[in-house]
Design a protein around this motif. Structure first.
Motif, PDB file in Angstrom:
ATOM      1  N   UNK A 509       0.838  -1.197   0.000  1.00  0.00           N
ATOM      2  CA  UNK A 509       0.000   0.000   0.000  1.00  0.00           C
ATOM      3  C   UNK A 509       0.870   1.244   0.000  1.00  0.00           C
ATOM      4  N   UNK A 510       0.399   2.273  -0.678  1.00  0.00           N
ATOM      5  CA  UNK A 510       1.108   3.554  -0.669  1.00  0.00           C
ATOM      6  C   UNK A 510       1.047   4.137   0.738  1.00  0.00           C
ATOM      7  N   UNK A 511       2.132   4.755   1.200  1.00  0.00           N
ATOM      8  CA  UNK A 511       2.128   5.317   2.562  1.00  0.00           C
ATOM      9  C   UNK A 511       1.079   6.403   2.769  1.00  0.00           C
ATOM     10  N   UNK A 512       0.748   7.131   1.707  1.00  0.00           N
ATOM     11  CA  UNK A 512      -0.293   8.163   1.732  1.00  0.00           C
ATOM     12  C   UNK A 512      -0.767   8.386   0.308  1.00  0.00           C
ATOM     13  N   UNK A 513      -1.945   8.939   0.167  1.00  0.00           N
ATOM     14  CA  UNK A 513      -2.477   9.291  -1.141  1.00  0.00           C
ATOM     15  C   UNK A 513      -2.744  10.793  -1.190  1.00  0.00           C
ATOM     16  N   UNK A 514      -2.446  11.402  -2.330  1.00  0.00           N
ATOM     17  CA  UNK A 514      -2.757  12.808  -2.547  1.00  0.00           C
ATOM     18  C   UNK A 514      -3.978  12.874  -3.453  1.00  0.00           C
ATOM     19  N   UNK A 515      -4.996  13.578  -3.018  1.00  0.00           N
ATOM     20  CA  UNK A 515      -6.244  13.643  -3.783  1.00  0.00           C
ATOM     21  C   UNK A 515      -6.316  14.963  -4.542  1.00  0.00           C
ATOM     22  N   UNK A 516      -6.287  14.869  -5.850  1.00  0.00           N
ATOM     23  CA  UNK A 516      -6.291  16.048  -6.727  1.00  0.00           C
ATOM     24  C   UNK A 516      -7.619  16.790  -6.599  1.00  0.00           C
ATOM     25  N   UNK A 523      -1.791  20.476   2.927  1.00  0.00           N
ATOM     26  CA  UNK A 523      -2.104  19.089   3.246  1.00  0.00           C
ATOM     27  C   UNK A 523      -1.105  18.144   2.588  1.00  0.00           C
ATOM     28  N   UNK A 524      -0.692  18.457   1.366  1.00  0.00           N
ATOM     29  CA  UNK A 524       0.308  17.640   0.666  1.00  0.00           C
ATOM     30  C   UNK A 524       1.621  17.632   1.441  1.00  0.00           C
ATOM     31  N   UNK A 525       2.052  18.821   1.875  1.00  0.00           N
ATOM     32  CA  UNK A 525       3.295  18.912   2.636  1.00  0.00           C
ATOM     33  C   UNK A 525       3.176  18.149   3.955  1.00  0.00           C
ATOM     34  N   UNK A 526       2.040  18.211   4.582  1.00  0.00           N
ATOM     35  CA  UNK A 526       1.834  17.476   5.838  1.00  0.00           C
ATOM     36  C   UNK A 526       1.932  15.970   5.615  1.00  0.00           C
ATOM     37  N   UNK A 527       1.362  15.481   4.518  1.00  0.00           N
ATOM     38  CA  UNK A 527       1.400  14.041   4.237  1.00  0.00           C
ATOM     39  C   UNK A 527       2.824  13.554   3.993  1.00  0.00           C
ATOM     40  N   UNK A 528       3.626  14.375   3.325  1.00  0.00           N
ATOM     41  CA  UNK A 528       5.025  14.005   3.143  1.00  0.00           C
ATOM     42  C   UNK A 528       5.744  13.966   4.483  1.00  0.00           C
ATOM     43  N   UNK A 529       5.461  14.951   5.314  1.00  0.00           N
ATOM     44  CA  UNK A 529       6.138  15.047   6.603  1.00  0.00           C
ATOM     45  C   UNK A 529       5.795  13.867   7.503  1.00  0.00           C
ATOM     46  N   UNK A 530       4.522  13.506   7.565  1.00  0.00           N
ATOM     47  CA  UNK A 530       4.097  12.450   8.478  1.00  0.00           C
ATOM     48  C   UNK A 530       4.411  11.054   7.958  1.00  0.00           C
ATOM     49  N   UNK A 531       4.395  10.871   6.643  1.00  0.00           N
ATOM     50  CA  UNK A 531       4.650   9.546   6.078  1.00  0.00           C
ATOM     51  C   UNK A 531       6.139   9.251   5.916  1.00  0.00           C
ATOM     52  N   UNK A 553       8.844  18.962  -5.014  1.00  0.00           N
ATOM     53  CA  UNK A 553       7.976  19.825  -4.211  1.00  0.00           C
ATOM     54  C   UNK A 553       8.801  20.877  -3.471  1.00  0.00           C
ATOM     55  N   UNK A 554       9.913  20.461  -2.872  1.00  0.00           N
ATOM     56  CA  UNK A 554      10.743  21.395  -2.124  1.00  0.00           C
ATOM     57  C   UNK A 554      11.465  22.374  -3.050  1.00  0.00           C
ATOM     58  N   UNK A 555      11.823  21.911  -4.249  1.00  0.00           N
ATOM     59  CA  UNK A 555      12.445  22.810  -5.223  1.00  0.00           C
ATOM     60  C   UNK A 555      11.462  23.886  -5.663  1.00  0.00           C
ATOM     61  N   UNK A 556      10.214  23.472  -5.941  1.00  0.00           N
ATOM     62  CA  UNK A 556       9.184  24.436  -6.339  1.00  0.00           C
ATOM     63  C   UNK A 556       8.884  25.402  -5.206  1.00  0.00           C
TER      64      UNK A 556
END
Length: 566
Positions: A509-516, A523-531, A553-556
Motif C-alpha cells: 500500500x502507498x504510505x499516503x495518497x494525494x487527492x487532486x 495538506x500535501x506537505x503534511x502528508x510528506x512530513x508524516x509519512x 515539491x521542495x524545489x518548487x
C-alpha cells in the motif's frame, strides 16, 4: 504607478459614493414617495435591477470583493478580469441606494484592484509588483472613502498580509496620499463624522472599556457565524429569483421595524455621536414608547442584532456591497447600548456615550475583520479622536484576542483557508497557498498490473523506466498499490522466477495518497512530513494520475519563496 492606481481607486470611490447618494436622495425627494409600505418594495426593486445586470451584462456570479482579490493574489498572480472594474460601480449603488444594508468600501476596493491589475498588465508589470499595486489600490480606495490615509496603509498590510518594508511602504504611502487628495478635490475636506472628543479618557473607565471589548468580541463572533449560516440557508434556493424574492421581502420587513438598517448607515452613526438617539432610530412602530430609555436601549440593541442579518440577507439575495461599514454601524449601536446601560443602571456610573459609540466601532472592526490596528487608526483618523487612543487600544485588543481565539478566520478569509488559497503573514503558509499541484505532478512512471508476472514487469516497465517506483493499477486505472524496485531487486536476475511470481507478491500500500482537487498544498506537505515518503501517488476522480516527489515539491517551494520575498 502607485500614484496612478491610488488616483484611479480614489476616483472609483468618489464615483461610487456620488452615484449611491444620488439614488438615495432621488428616492427621498420624490422619485418614489418613501413611506413604511414602500420599504417592502425598494429592496426587491434594487435587487431585481442588480439581478438583471448580472444576468444579461456581467454574466458571472458576483463574488465577495475582498475574498476574490485575495484569491486572485494567491492563485491568479494578481490577474483580475476587466469586467470587475465596471460591475461594482453599477451593482453596489443599486443595492445600497435602494435600501440594501451593505457598505460601499468593498466595491470601491474591488474596482480599484481591478483597475490596478489591468493597468499593470498593460504596462507589463511582473506578478510580484502587480500584487503590491493591487494592495496600493485598496489603500487608495480606503483613503478616499474615509479620508484616512494612515488607516488605509495599515488595512493593506493587515488584510493583504504585506511585509511592511520600504519596498512596500513607499508605494502604499504614495497611493494612499493620491487617493485621499482625489477625495479632497471632488468632495472637499469634510469628514464622515462631524465629531470632536469633548470628554477625555478617565483611568477609572478602563474596566468599562474592557467590558465593551468583551461585548464587541461576542458580537463579532455572532456577526461571523450569522453570516455563514444565512449564506448556507439561501443555498437551499436553487433559483436566483427565489433568493431575490425571499431576501428582498426579508430586508423590507426589517426596514419597516428598524429604519436605520436602510443603506450604509452613516446618518445613524452621526446621530448617535450627536447624542440624538431618537433621530438615529427614525420613525418606528414603537415611537409611542421611545420616551422610556430602556425601550430605546432595546431598539438600539435590535440594530446590533439585525444589522448582521440584514447585511447577509442582502448578499445572499444577490446584492453587492461590503461588510466593513455595516460592521461599523453594528459596533456604534452596541457601544451606545453599553454606555446607556451603564449610565442608567442606578449604580452611579457615568460614561461618555459618544466615546463608547466610537470605541464600539473599533471593537467590531477588530473582531470581525481580525484587523485591530486598522480599527484603532481608522476611528482615530475619521473623528480626530486621537485622545481616545488608549480606550481604542483596550477594546480593540480585547475584541481581537477573544474573536481570534474563537474563530481562526474572518469572513474575508474562511473560505480561502478551506481551499488552501489564503495569503497570511505566515510566509510558509502563504508560499504553499500560492503553489499549484499541477506544477509538481510527474507522470513518467510506468504502471503495472497485479496479474503481471515478474518477467512481464521487468521487460515492459522496469527496463523502460528511469524510476524506482511503479504504480499498480487495474484495467480502469484505479490505484491498487505500489511496487518498489528494491522489493524485486533480489529476484531480477533469477530468470527461473520470472514466470512463478506475480506483481501482487511485491505490491504494498502507498504510505499516503494525494487527492487532486481536494488536498491543499499545505495538506500535501503534511502528508510528506508524516509519512516520511519521497514519492506519493496522486488520485484524480478515483483514478491514478501520477506522483509528486518530495524533491520536486521542495524545489518548487524554494523558487516560489524566492519570488515572493521582497
Amino acid at each position: 504607478m502607485s500614484v496612478l492606481v491610488g488616483f484611479l481607486a480614489g476616483l472609483a470611490s468618489v464615483t461610487l459614493k456620488n452615484t449611491t447618494y444620488f439614488i438615495e436622495s432621488s428616492l427621498n425627494r420624490g422619485v418614489l414617495f418613501l413611506s413604511s409600505e414602500v420599504y417592502f418594495v425598494l429592496p426587491v426593486l434594487g435587487l431585481t435591477l442588480v439581478y438583471l445586470y448580472v444576468k444579461f451584462v456581467h454574466r458571472e456570479k458576483l463574488e465577495h470583493a475582498i475574498s476574490s482579490i485575495l484569491f486572485a493574489l494567491s492563485r491568479q498572480k494578481g490577474v483580475i478580469s476587466a469586467k470587475k472594474i465596471i460591475t461594482p460601480l453599477v451593482t453596489a449603488p443599486l443595492t445600497v441606494g435602494f435600501g440594501g444594508s451593505v457598505g460601499l468600501l468593498g466595491p470601491a476596493v474591488a474596482t480599484g484592484a481591478a483597475l490596478s491589475s489591468n493597468v499593470s498588465r498593460l504596462m507589463h508589470i511582473n506578478s510580484k509588483d502587480r500584487s503590491l499595486l493591487i494592495a496600493c489600490a485598496s489603500a487608495g480606495a480606503i483613503a478616499s472613502i474615509f479620508q484616512a490615509p494612515i488607516a488605509a496603509i495599515i488595512f493593506a498590510v493587515e488584510v493583504f498580509s504585506l511585509d511592511l518594508t520600504m519596498l512596500s511602504m513607499l508605494p502604499l504611502l504614495l497611493a494612499s496620499i493620491s487617493g485621499v487628495l482625489t477625495s479632497y478635490f471632488f468632495l472637499g475636506d469634510e469628514t464622515l463624522f462631524n465629531f470632536a472628543v469633548e470628554e477625555a479618557f478617565m483611568v477609572e473607565d478602563t474596566v468599562y472599556y474592557i467590558l465593551l471589548g468583551m461585548g464587541t468580541a461576542v458580537a463579532s463572533v455572532y456577526f461571523t457565524k450569522m453570516y455563514f449560516r444565512i449564506i448556507d440557508f439561501f443555498k437551499r434556493f436553487k433559483s436566483p429569483k427565489y433568493k431575490l424574492l425571499v431576501g428582498g421581502l426579508g430586508i423590507g420587513v426589517m426596514l419597516y421595524f428598524i429604519p436605520p438598517l436602510y443603506g450604509e448607515g452613516f446618518g445613524f452613526i452621526n446621530s448617535l455621536l450627536e447624542g440624538d438617539h431618537l433621530k438615529a432610530l427614525g420613525t418606528t412602530p414603537f415611537d409611542a414608547y421611545t420616551d422610556q430609555i430602556w425601550v430605546v436601549i432595546g431598539l438600539l440593541f435590535g440594530i446590533t442584532i439585525f444589522k448582521a442579518i440584514a447585511m447577509t440577507t442582502t448578499f445572499a439575495a444577490g446584492g453587492a456591497g461590503g461588510i466593513f461599514i455595516p460592521t461599523m454601524v453594528m459596533g456604534s449601536a452596541l457601544g451606545n447600548v453599553v454606555a446607556k446601560v451603564l449610565n442608567n443602571s442606578g449604580l452611579g456610573i457615568t460614561v461618555s456615550e459618544a466615546n463608547f459609540t466610537l470605541v464600539g466601532m473599533a471593537g467590531l472592526i477588530a473582531g470581525v475583520l481580525h484587523a485591530p490596528l486598522t480599527a484603532i487608526f481608522l476611528i482615530a483618523e475619521i473623528t480626530g479622536g486621537y485622545d481616545l487612543f488608549v480606550p481604542l487600544m483596550i477594546s480593540a485588543a480585547m475584541s481581537y484576542l477573544i474573536a481570534k481565539n474563537t474563530l481562526d478566520h474572518s469572513i474575508y478569509t474562511r473560505q480561502l483557508a478551506a481551499i488552501g488559497a489564503l495569503i497570511s503573514h505566515d510566509k510558509d503558509q502563504t508560499v504553499l497557498s500560492m503553489m499549484e499541484l499541477d506544477d509538481v505532478i510527474e507522470t513518467d512512471f510506468r504502471a503495472v498490473h497485479q496479474e503481471m508476472t515478474l518477467g512481464e514487469m521487468l521487460h515492459q516497465s522496469v527496463a523502460k523506466s528511469t524510476r524506482n517506483i511503479f504504480p499498480v493499477t487495474d484495467k480502469d486505472g484505479k490505484l491498487k498499490g505500489i511496487v518498489l524496485l528494491d522489493d524485486v531487486r533480489e529476484f531480477m536476475f533469477d530468470m527461473s522466477m520470472y514466470d512463478k511470481i506475480a506483481v501482487d507478491s511485491f505490491m504494498q500500500a502507498a504510505p499516503e495518497l494525494i487527492f487532486y482537487g481536494t488536498d491543499t498544498m499545505q495538506e500535501v506537505m503534511r502528508k510528506f512530513h508524516e509519512s516520511g515518503a519521497w514519492n506519493l501517488p496522486v488520485i484524480k476522480e478515483g483514478r491514478y494520475l501520477g506522483f509528486v516527489s518530495k524533491s520536486k515539491l521542495l524545489t518548487a517551494y524554494r523558487r516560489k519563496l524566492i519570488n515572493f520575498a521582497p
